[in-house]
Design a protein around this motif. Structure first.
Motif, PDB file in Angstrom:
ATOM      1  N   ARG A 262      77.843  59.186 -19.859  1.00 44.88           N
ATOM      2  CA  ARG A 262      77.555  58.423 -21.074  1.00 44.88           C
ATOM      3  C   ARG A 262      76.338  57.503 -20.882  1.00 44.88           C
ATOM      4  O   ARG A 262      75.444  57.439 -21.733  1.00 44.88           O
ATOM      5  CB  ARG A 262      78.788  57.607 -21.460  1.00 44.88           C
ATOM      6  CG  ARG A 262      78.560  56.586 -22.570  1.00 44.88           C
ATOM      7  CD  ARG A 262      78.109  57.239 -23.856  1.00 44.88           C
ATOM      8  NE  ARG A 262      79.153  58.030 -24.461  1.00 44.88           N
ATOM      9  CZ  ARG A 262      78.982  58.749 -25.569  1.00 44.88           C
ATOM     10  NH1 ARG A 262      77.795  58.774 -26.155  1.00 44.88           N
ATOM     11  NH2 ARG A 262      79.969  59.453 -26.058  1.00 44.88           N
ATOM     12  N   LEU A 265      72.977  59.427 -20.467  1.00 44.67           N
ATOM     13  CA  LEU A 265      72.671  60.089 -21.726  1.00 44.67           C
ATOM     14  C   LEU A 265      72.111  59.090 -22.742  1.00 44.67           C
ATOM     15  O   LEU A 265      71.190  59.416 -23.497  1.00 44.67           O
ATOM     16  CB  LEU A 265      73.926  60.768 -22.285  1.00 44.67           C
ATOM     17  CG  LEU A 265      73.751  61.451 -23.646  1.00 44.67           C
ATOM     18  CD1 LEU A 265      72.723  62.569 -23.553  1.00 44.67           C
ATOM     19  CD2 LEU A 265      75.079  61.983 -24.160  1.00 44.67           C
ATOM     20  N   THR A 266      72.677  57.886 -22.739  1.00 44.36           N
ATOM     21  CA  THR A 266      72.169  56.864 -23.667  1.00 44.36           C
ATOM     22  C   THR A 266      70.702  56.559 -23.382  1.00 44.36           C
ATOM     23  O   THR A 266      69.875  56.449 -24.304  1.00 44.36           O
ATOM     24  CB  THR A 266      73.016  55.589 -23.547  1.00 44.36           C
ATOM     25  OG1 THR A 266      74.376  55.896 -23.825  1.00 44.36           O
ATOM     26  CG2 THR A 266      72.527  54.531 -24.520  1.00 44.36           C
ATOM     27  N   LYS A 269      68.609  59.509 -24.413  1.00 43.13           N
ATOM     28  CA  LYS A 269      68.536  59.625 -25.871  1.00 43.13           C
ATOM     29  C   LYS A 269      67.532  58.608 -26.437  1.00 43.13           C
ATOM     30  O   LYS A 269      66.761  58.916 -27.340  1.00 43.13           O
ATOM     31  CB  LYS A 269      69.924  59.412 -26.485  1.00 43.13           C
ATOM     32  CG  LYS A 269      69.942  59.522 -28.002  1.00 43.13           C
ATOM     33  CD  LYS A 269      71.349  59.446 -28.531  1.00 43.13           C
ATOM     34  CE  LYS A 269      71.364  59.423 -30.042  1.00 43.13           C
ATOM     35  NZ  LYS A 269      70.684  60.573 -30.661  1.00 43.13           N
ATOM     36  N   GLY A 272      64.140  59.875 -25.600  1.00 43.19           N
ATOM     37  CA  GLY A 272      63.860  61.060 -26.403  1.00 43.19           C
ATOM     38  C   GLY A 272      63.596  60.707 -27.853  1.00 43.19           C
ATOM     39  O   GLY A 272      62.741  61.335 -28.515  1.00 43.19           O
ATOM     40  N   ASP A 273      64.351  59.739 -28.408  1.00 45.44           N
ATOM     41  CA  ASP A 273      64.133  59.338 -29.803  1.00 45.44           C
ATOM     42  C   ASP A 273      62.739  58.725 -29.980  1.00 45.44           C
ATOM     43  O   ASP A 273      62.067  58.930 -31.011  1.00 45.44           O
ATOM     44  CB  ASP A 273      65.205  58.326 -30.226  1.00 45.44           C
ATOM     45  CG  ASP A 273      66.562  58.980 -30.412  1.00 45.44           C
ATOM     46  OD1 ASP A 273      66.611  60.226 -30.525  1.00 45.44           O
ATOM     47  OD2 ASP A 273      67.582  58.254 -30.452  1.00 45.44           O
ATOM     48  N   HIS A 294      64.811  66.837 -28.456  1.00 44.81           N
ATOM     49  CA  HIS A 294      65.653  66.057 -29.357  1.00 44.81           C
ATOM     50  C   HIS A 294      66.888  66.839 -29.771  1.00 44.81           C
ATOM     51  O   HIS A 294      68.010  66.307 -29.778  1.00 44.81           O
ATOM     52  CB  HIS A 294      64.821  65.646 -30.584  1.00 44.81           C
ATOM     53  CG  HIS A 294      65.600  64.831 -31.565  1.00 44.81           C
ATOM     54  ND1 HIS A 294      66.309  65.383 -32.619  1.00 44.81           N
ATOM     55  CD2 HIS A 294      65.830  63.478 -31.649  1.00 44.81           C
ATOM     56  CE1 HIS A 294      66.900  64.445 -33.305  1.00 44.81           C
ATOM     57  NE2 HIS A 294      66.616  63.267 -32.747  1.00 44.81           N
ATOM     58  N   ASP A 295      66.693  68.129 -30.111  1.00 42.60           N
ATOM     59  CA  ASP A 295      67.838  68.969 -30.520  1.00 42.60           C
ATOM     60  C   ASP A 295      68.842  69.118 -29.377  1.00 42.60           C
ATOM     61  O   ASP A 295      70.062  69.045 -29.592  1.00 42.60           O
ATOM     62  CB  ASP A 295      67.349  70.337 -30.969  1.00 42.60           C
ATOM     63  CG  ASP A 295      66.569  70.272 -32.272  1.00 42.60           C
ATOM     64  OD1 ASP A 295      66.718  69.255 -32.995  1.00 42.60           O
ATOM     65  OD2 ASP A 295      65.823  71.231 -32.564  1.00 42.60           O
ATOM     66  N   ILE A 297      69.294  67.137 -26.814  1.00 43.99           N
ATOM     67  CA  ILE A 297      69.971  65.857 -26.549  1.00 43.99           C
ATOM     68  C   ILE A 297      71.088  65.637 -27.566  1.00 43.99           C
ATOM     69  O   ILE A 297      72.194  65.177 -27.211  1.00 43.99           O
ATOM     70  CB  ILE A 297      68.946  64.706 -26.579  1.00 43.99           C
ATOM     71  CG1 ILE A 297      68.019  64.788 -25.357  1.00 43.99           C
ATOM     72  CG2 ILE A 297      69.668  63.356 -26.596  1.00 43.99           C
ATOM     73  CD1 ILE A 297      66.898  63.772 -25.373  1.00 43.99           C
ATOM     74  N   GLU A 298      70.834  65.971 -28.841  1.00 43.50           N
ATOM     75  CA  GLU A 298      71.880  65.850 -29.868  1.00 43.50           C
ATOM     76  C   GLU A 298      73.053  66.760 -29.541  1.00 43.50           C
ATOM     77  O   GLU A 298      74.219  66.373 -29.670  1.00 43.50           O
ATOM     78  CB  GLU A 298      71.294  66.213 -31.244  1.00 43.50           C
ATOM     79  CG  GLU A 298      70.269  65.233 -31.773  1.00 43.50           C
ATOM     80  CD  GLU A 298      70.929  63.931 -32.199  1.00 43.50           C
ATOM     81  OE1 GLU A 298      72.148  63.941 -32.484  1.00 43.50           O
ATOM     82  OE2 GLU A 298      70.229  62.905 -32.247  1.00 43.50           O
ATOM     83  N   GLU A 301      75.004  65.364 -26.632  1.00 41.25           N
ATOM     84  CA  GLU A 301      75.810  64.231 -27.042  1.00 41.25           C
ATOM     85  C   GLU A 301      77.090  64.696 -27.745  1.00 41.25           C
ATOM     86  O   GLU A 301      78.178  64.125 -27.538  1.00 41.25           O
ATOM     87  CB  GLU A 301      75.001  63.325 -27.965  1.00 41.25           C
ATOM     88  CG  GLU A 301      75.751  62.042 -28.350  1.00 41.25           C
ATOM     89  CD  GLU A 301      74.920  61.132 -29.234  1.00 41.25           C
ATOM     90  OE1 GLU A 301      75.157  59.907 -29.218  1.00 41.25           O
ATOM     91  OE2 GLU A 301      74.045  61.648 -29.959  1.00 41.25           O
TER      92      GLU A 301
END
Length: 495
Positions: A262, A265-266, A269, A272-273, A294-295, A297-298, A301
């Motif tokens: 978690r 990944l945060t 993310k 990446g954002d 981005h895709d 990573i989504e 998640e």
């Protein structure tokens, strides 16, 4: 039944034996009496009526006194149809009724050539009836003509003996039957008790009491069965304990890894954002890489959220936030969230919902997620064909069905469709990602609401999932408001 047959046979045999023995004795006595009477008359020298009557009167007492029992009565009767040479009085025992002598027997005796004839009769005695035998033979009396000598034997003593034997047989049979029943009960109980105990222990093992065992006594076949059963139970306990330990380790590993992922990944993310937000300033190849990152990573998640959710269910840390909600509205939100995917796959969503609200007590967030998952699966496997969504309600339950007309599933696949990490066709290209946990989480959400999640499918005919929930928490229902498989819904907007 066998005991009754044996008792009946013994009673018949004993009765027949008593009657045959007494009959032989009666005929022997009668034969001696007839010979004695005939000799008495043949050797007499009487020449007048008075002397002859006196001689005849001595016959009855003489025969009665020479019998082996006191049950013999005598009658010396003149044969009818003779000329009246000397008409004398017929001597008869005092308590003998000549009416008991059958007329057909007298007719046979009159034409007999000296042979003894007999017949069974009933003898009335003091208000009761005794069995008896009448034996008759012709006798020639000088100066008086033809007479018939009848000896009547009362067989009441033999009948009493037979009655006593029959009562004894009945009583003995009942006692024997009770003894056999008692012995059979104890022997059967002794034989069945280990089997019954084995059945009880088997049921307890099936219910989870893995430490239950059968007692081992002796060296007979039952002891061998108990030892074999205990070895099997011990093996099962060891394997189940090992599997449970592995399962707990797996669940702990998934939970730990999910939580550990978690934090990185945060961070990924967020980075990446930022890159995705500034993609317009990048060169085309770098821009495309930013979009792909981005895709993914989504997607990552989403996978991580599924793992965390199933870990919470395993830990028993999930509770439902129940409120009265309109199921039609929840279905509408789920369709709205999945409609872009349906449009990209060319699948039209057709709905059939009742007029007005369909209120039920539910956790709307979880039910919306569940329906979204069912719709995503239907779109993924529907091959661009229409998806049918129907809503139904009854007094005790509400239901939703999601049906596609795609590839469907075999019976084996249907049996495993709710298993964790299982996919019907892993080699098939997927556009919605997934770890194989979606339907497993949906089933857990359903159980959280005390509902049903059922599936119907046939290869190349499509699949249908039916969600049934109680109207209120704790309400019992026995039937879903919608059939499975359901009828096709009307196209949305057609009324």
């Amino acid at each position: 039944m066998s005991l009754a047959l044996v008792g009946g046979f013994l009673s018949y045999s004993i009765g027949g034996g008593l009657y045959s023995t007494r009959q032989e004795q009666v005929l022997a006595e009668s034969e001696r009496a007839v010979i004695e009477v005939q000799n008495t008359f043949s050797s007499s020298s009487v020449s007048n009526e008075v002397a002859l009557q006196t001689l005849m009167n001595t016959i009855v007492p003489s025969i009665e006194s020479t019998g082996t029992t006191n049950s013999r009565r005598v009658a010396l009767l003149r044969s009818p149809g003779q000329p009246a040479v000397q008409v004398l009085q017929s001597p008869i025992s005092a308590d003998l009724e000549t009416s008991i002598i059958p007329a057909e027997l007298r007719a046979k005796v009159r034409v007999s050539t000296g042979k003894l004839l007999y017949q069974s009769v009933s003898i009335p005695v003091a208000g009761s009836v005794h069995p008896g035998i009448v034996v008759g033979a012709p006798v020639q009396i000088p100066l008086a003509g033809n007479y018939e000598l009848y000896l009547v034997f009362d067989l009441n003593s033999e009948q009493q003996t037979l009655d006593f034997v029959q009562r004894t047989l009945v009583f003995g049979g009942l006692v024997l039957l009770l003894m056999i029943g008692a012995i059979s009960f104890f022997v059967t109980d002794w034989l069945v008790r280990p089997v019954r105990l084995a059945a009880e222990v088997s049921e307890q093992l099936a219910e989870g009491a893995l430490d239950r065992r059968l007692p081992e006594r002796g060296e007979d076949i039952l002891a061998v069965l108990a030892r074999s059963f205990n070895k099997m139970a011990q093996s099962l306990q060891s394997q189940i304990t090992q599997l449970a330990s592995l399962s707990k380790m797996q669940q702990r590993f998934v939970s730990d890894v999910s939580h550990e992922l978690r934090t990185p990944l945060t961070t990924i993310k967020l980075a990446g954002d930022m890159i995705f937000a500034g993609r317009e300033t990048l060169s085309p190849p770098v821009k495309r890489s930013a979009e792909l990152m981005h895709d993914q990573i989504e997607r990552f998640e989403t996978l991580l959220n599924d793992l965390l959710e199933i870990s919470r269910y395993d830990a028993g840390a999930v509770t439902a936030d129940l409120e009265m909600q309109d199921l039609n509205g929840v279905v509408g939100m789920a369709i709205a969230g999945i409609e872009p995917l349906a449009m990209s796959k060319g699948s039209e969503i057709r709905i059939d919902i009742p007029q007005g609200s369909v209120d039920a007590e539910m956790d709307s967030r979880r039910i919306e997620r569940l329906l979204r998952n069912l719709l995503a699966n239907a779109i993924e496997h529907g091959e661009g064909k229409p998806i049918h969504v129907a809503v139904g309600a009854s007094e005790s339950a509400v239901a939703v069905t999601v049906t596609d007309e795609g590839v469907g599933m075999s019976r084996t696949e249907v049996d495993r469709v709710f298993d964790r990490f299982w996919r019907a066709d892993p080699a098939r290209k997927r556009t919605t990602g997934g770890t194989g946990l979606g339907l497993a989480i949906s089933l857990e959400d359903t159980h959280l609401h005390d509902g049903w999640l059922q599936v119907w499918a046939k290869p190349n005919e499509g699949a249908s999932f039916r969600l049934t929930l109680p109207r209120r928490k704790g309400m019992v229902f026995t039937q879903s408001p919608l059939p499975l498989p359901p009828k096709k819904a009307k196209k949305r907007g057609d009324e």
